[in-house]
Design an enzyme around this catalytic site. Sequence first.
Site, PDB file in Angstrom:
ATOM      1  N   GLU A 126      37.844  19.910  45.184  1.00 45.04           N
ATOM      2  CA  GLU A 126      36.707  19.542  46.024  1.00 45.04           C
ATOM      3  C   GLU A 126      36.209  20.775  46.786  1.00 45.04           C
ATOM      4  OE1 GLU A 126      37.843  16.329  48.608  1.00 45.04           O
ATOM      5  OE2 GLU A 126      36.058  16.573  49.844  1.00 45.04           O
ATOM      6  N   PHE A 148      43.431  22.798  50.608  1.00 39.07           N
ATOM      7  CA  PHE A 148      44.535  23.671  50.174  1.00 39.07           C
ATOM      8  C   PHE A 148      44.657  24.773  51.220  1.00 39.07           C
ATOM      9  CE2 PHE A 148      46.771  26.904  47.954  1.00 39.07           C
ATOM     10  CZ  PHE A 148      47.337  26.390  46.807  1.00 39.07           C
ATOM     11  N   ARG A 203      42.546  33.139  38.485  1.00 37.16           N
ATOM     12  CA  ARG A 203      43.668  34.001  38.069  1.00 37.16           C
ATOM     13  C   ARG A 203      44.816  33.182  37.500  1.00 37.16           C
ATOM     14  NH1 ARG A 203      43.426  36.575  43.083  1.00 37.16           N
ATOM     15  NH2 ARG A 203      45.374  35.589  43.596  1.00 37.16           N
TER      16      ARG A 203
HETATM   17  C1  LIG Z   1      39.842  23.322  47.900  1.00 39.76           C
HETATM   18  C2  LIG Z   1      39.970  24.086  49.187  1.00 39.76           C
HETATM   19  O1  LIG Z   1      40.696  23.706  50.045  1.00 39.76           O
HETATM   20  S1  LIG Z   1      39.077  25.542  49.385  1.00 39.76           S
HETATM   21  C3  LIG Z   1      39.779  26.282  50.814  1.00 39.76           C
HETATM   22  C4  LIG Z   1      40.959  27.165  50.503  1.00 39.76           C
HETATM   23  N1  LIG Z   1      41.704  27.378  51.722  1.00 39.76           N
HETATM   24  C5  LIG Z   1      41.335  28.275  52.664  1.00 39.76           C
HETATM   25  O2  LIG Z   1      40.371  29.025  52.552  1.00 39.76           O
HETATM   26  C6  LIG Z   1      42.178  28.272  53.902  1.00 39.76           C
HETATM   27  C7  LIG Z   1      42.579  29.668  54.339  1.00 39.76           C
HETATM   28  N2  LIG Z   1      43.136  30.466  53.266  1.00 39.76           N
HETATM   29  C8  LIG Z   1      44.281  30.158  52.633  1.00 39.76           C
HETATM   30  O3  LIG Z   1      44.903  29.147  52.871  1.00 39.76           O
HETATM   31  C9  LIG Z   1      44.822  31.151  51.616  1.00 39.76           C
HETATM   32  O4  LIG Z   1      44.359  32.425  51.915  1.00 39.76           O
HETATM   33  C10 LIG Z   1      44.441  30.808  50.153  1.00 39.76           C
HETATM   34  C11 LIG Z   1      44.888  29.406  49.817  1.00 39.76           C
HETATM   35  C12 LIG Z   1      42.933  30.910  49.911  1.00 39.76           C
HETATM   36  C13 LIG Z   1      45.175  31.819  49.268  1.00 39.76           C
HETATM   37  O5  LIG Z   1      46.566  31.710  49.492  1.00 39.76           O
HETATM   38  P1  LIG Z   1      47.474  33.023  49.552  1.00 39.76           P
HETATM   39  O6  LIG Z   1      48.883  32.627  49.725  1.00 39.76           O
HETATM   40  O7  LIG Z   1      46.906  33.937  50.550  1.00 39.76           O
HETATM   41  O8  LIG Z   1      47.221  33.540  48.068  1.00 39.76           O
HETATM   42  P2  LIG Z   1      48.100  34.596  47.265  1.00 39.76           P
HETATM   43  O9  LIG Z   1      48.928  35.415  48.176  1.00 39.76           O
HETATM   44  O10 LIG Z   1      48.806  33.878  46.199  1.00 39.76           O
HETATM   45  O11 LIG Z   1      46.952  35.481  46.653  1.00 39.76           O
HETATM   46  C14 LIG Z   1      45.954  35.998  47.552  1.00 39.76           C
HETATM   47  C15 LIG Z   1      45.907  37.505  47.471  1.00 39.76           C
HETATM   48  O12 LIG Z   1      47.144  38.092  47.836  1.00 39.76           O
HETATM   49  C16 LIG Z   1      47.570  38.981  46.798  1.00 39.76           C
HETATM   50  N3  LIG Z   1      49.029  38.931  46.739  1.00 39.76           N
HETATM   51  C17 LIG Z   1      49.776  38.059  46.067  1.00 39.76           C
HETATM   52  N4  LIG Z   1      51.077  38.368  46.236  1.00 39.76           N
HETATM   53  C18 LIG Z   1      51.129  39.430  47.078  1.00 39.76           C
HETATM   54  C19 LIG Z   1      52.172  40.194  47.650  1.00 39.76           C
HETATM   55  N5  LIG Z   1      53.461  39.934  47.380  1.00 39.76           N
HETATM   56  N6  LIG Z   1      51.841  41.182  48.500  1.00 39.76           N
HETATM   57  C20 LIG Z   1      50.544  41.446  48.770  1.00 39.76           C
HETATM   58  N7  LIG Z   1      49.524  40.769  48.243  1.00 39.76           N
HETATM   59  C21 LIG Z   1      49.811  39.771  47.413  1.00 39.76           C
HETATM   60  C22 LIG Z   1      46.938  38.428  45.586  1.00 39.76           C
HETATM   61  O13 LIG Z   1      46.789  39.394  44.557  1.00 39.76           O
HETATM   62  C23 LIG Z   1      45.611  38.017  46.114  1.00 39.76           C
HETATM   63  O14 LIG Z   1      44.802  39.164  46.214  1.00 39.76           O
HETATM   64  P3  LIG Z   1      43.234  39.123  46.447  1.00 39.76           P
HETATM   65  O15 LIG Z   1      43.021  38.948  47.900  1.00 39.76           O
HETATM   66  O16 LIG Z   1      42.772  40.442  45.981  1.00 39.76           O
HETATM   67  O17 LIG Z   1      42.700  37.956  45.671  1.00 39.76           O
END
Ligand SMILES: CC(=O)SCCNC(=O)CCNC(=O)[C@H](O)C(C)(C)COP(=O)(O)OP(=O)(O)OC[C@H]1O[C@@H](n2cnc3c(N)ncnc32)[C@H](O)[C@@H]1OP(=O)(O)O
Length: 421
Positions: free
Chosen positions: A286, A251, A298
């Site tokens: 996974e 993801f 969440r």
């Molecule tokens: C099964 C697997 O693949 S595990 C591996 C998961 N993937 C990775 O680690 C790869 C690299 N990372 C990513 O791809 C991403 O960072 C993910 C998938 C982990 C999260 O996706 P994001 O789009 O960043 O998530 P999202 O924005 O919905 O939420 C993340 C944070 O942003 C915050 N957020 C959401 N909307 C907003 C916004 N409009 N403005 C500012 N912050 C926001 C959320 O509250 C959350 O806060 P947190 O850091 O305190 O938890």
Amino acid sequence: MIFNPIIGSNKYPYMKITMMNANAVVAGSNDTMSIADFQPAIWTSSSNSALKISLVSDNAIQFSPVFTYPIYGDSEQIYGYQDLVIHLAFDSVTFKPFVNVKYSAKLDEGRDDVEGRLLSFLPKDDVVLKDEAKWVDCFQKEQETYKLPPQDCLIDEYLLDGEAFAVYRTKVTDPSTKELHRRIQIFSLLFIEAASYIDQDDPNWEIFWLFSKDHKQCIGYVTTYKLWHYTGSASFDQPENIKYRARISQFIILPPYQGKGHGSHLYEALFSHWIKDDSVTEVTVEDPNENFDDLRDRKDLQRLYENRFFNQVAKDGEVSQEWIESNRMRYKIEKRQFNRLVEMIMMHNNSPQFRLQVKRRLYIKNYDSLIDMPESERKDALQKSFLLLADDYKRIVAKCKFSKRATESDNQNPCAKKIKG
Ligand SMILES: CC(=O)SCCNC(=O)CCNC(=O)[C@H](O)C(C)(C)COP(=O)(O)OP(=O)(O)OC[C@H]1O[C@@H](n2cnc3c(N)ncnc32)[C@H](O)[C@@H]1OP(=O)(O)O
């Protein structure tokens, strides 16, 4: 278009090093090198720092990878170069790849094959090397005919800050996205620990794509696999009734688009899609990492709240495993995750049974290591684990927004219509 941040001009002339006993001469210059210049550290670069990834649209956004060990080995170091910079750039629409390796000096012998290693993880004969003008020309031509997946693959749409985004589902074998996947899959290696390339010929792999509808840019993707779930002989004898576990494998939201809510939207789109699919019994993940676990907790809590499930969890007394099991099947959430969510809800509801519920689960889970301990030590270990877990639950629940009225959300959430309270 501005491409300067990616390429720049090489300020160092190309130099060849000839090894000598005490002093060495840099070929092509009059400089004399001292013995210190031959220390391995001088010729060693961190591959995580040397690799610069760029996504190019009207401007170029540059960022570093989190992992490079699948490409450059466990130590994530590259030997044999000074001032090494490996530019790996993609057009943000077609993801046509571009590679340009730069350095101020390299060893004649024993150096790592920086370019070759990287190219072995990119689609063969597709990468443009060094010639930036050719690369720009190529992706601009490709963009003229580039299309998003067909409409029948569309599963969800949303607006974020006035921009329209869409989620599409395709099989990995689907010609409409096969080339894009071949190009983009390196992001899984660079940003997800222990990720590897998936079998592009196995139609059980499905990819959920998130695109900006206005700009046709890929924002992120999820690779998923359907695993056959044996649910008893009755369904086994009826092929049309075969059930699957849907597994989220990789993801990723691409770095420039993270932290804006896209990950949350994409996860919710996937879940809503599988809730509606009668062949899917539960959703598994996974090797989730901490960030993904947070997002998942969440969103799962939010979904349960919007389905008015919080009020159904007993406020007094034990919540039995039978009750948990029958409910988790309705929500298609895997066992450990659903138990954790019920515990978080009990904490949120100030249930007096919260502590006992958590300790009972921890005791069963860690039975083998706890059973040999003296009673006081066992109680102490359970209490410490409970406090750690409770702190983590508080952190997660504090991030959730439970302000939305369930009655309003019943009309918005497809899951709410499907699952009757
Ligand atoms: C099964 C697997 O693949 S595990 C591996 C998961 N993937 C990775 O680690 C790869 C690299 N990372 C990513 O791809 C991403 O960072 C993910 C998938 C982990 C999260 O996706 P994001 O789009 O960043 O998530 P999202 O924005 O919905 O939420 C993340 C944070 O942003 C915050 N957020 C959401 N909307 C907003 C916004 N409009 N403005 C500012 N912050 C926001 C959320 O509250 C959350 O806060 P947190 O850091 O305190 O938890």
